[in-house]
Design a protein around this motif. Sequence first.
Motif, short mmCIF file in Angstrom:
data_model
loop_
_atom_site.label_atom_id
_atom_site.label_comp_id
_atom_site.label_asym_id
_atom_site.label_seq_id
_atom_site.Cartn_x
_atom_site.Cartn_y
_atom_site.Cartn_z
N VAL A 1 18.31 -26.40 62.59
CA VAL A 1 18.90 -25.64 63.69
C VAL A 1 20.15 -26.35 64.23
N GLU A 2 20.05 -27.67 64.42
CA GLU A 2 21.16 -28.43 64.99
C GLU A 2 22.39 -28.48 64.10
N GLU B 1 27.07 -23.59 66.14
CA GLU B 1 26.50 -23.36 67.47
C GLU B 1 26.27 -21.88 67.78
N ARG C 1 22.88 -20.71 66.20
CA ARG C 1 21.64 -21.46 66.43
C ARG C 1 20.52 -20.60 67.01
N ASP C 2 20.82 -19.78 67.99
CA ASP C 2 19.77 -18.95 68.58
C ASP C 2 19.19 -17.96 67.56
N ARG D 1 17.08 -19.98 65.09
CA ARG D 1 15.81 -20.36 65.71
C ARG D 1 14.86 -19.16 65.76
#
Length: 172
Positions: free
Chosen positions: A44-45, A49, A52-53, A56
Amino acid sequence: MFDTMVIATDGSASVRRAVRVSLDLAERFDATVHALYVIDAGDVETAPERLRDEMREALTERGEEALAEVQAETERDVTVAVREGRPAAEISNYAREVDADAVAMGTRGRHGESRFLIGSVAERVVRSCPVPVLTVRQLDTETDDPLLDSEGESEAEPEAEAETETETEEAA
């Protein structure tokens, strides 16, 4: 001997055999069963950016599907959990939290020195987990294994054989 078992799953074909073997053990010992899926925080990291949501969310959904597969394999109650973090650490921590007597997980079918590669989640769990770890390896060979599906084939690959090995190591 085994009152509480944790089955670590990633939903892959190589884990299906481990699920069956561990559920069989749980049945024999009338053990409580926990199934755990870990979202690798590193995956995820390292994603952009803005994604990422979504990533996840997709991984959480994948985890819920993997856990549902474990539940579908048995009539026993299975406590399920999705965690996020470093998989080996999360599996070991979860085993401590639920006071597990054993952790079961699948490994890729490898032989010799390359069987455990540095970076392998199974290897890290074996080395760090405070309880015995049952690793179940999926191999690509013919078998008469009764824990495969009713047609005698693994759901993962036709004519797949699984070999089971138990490894334990005390945490330092």
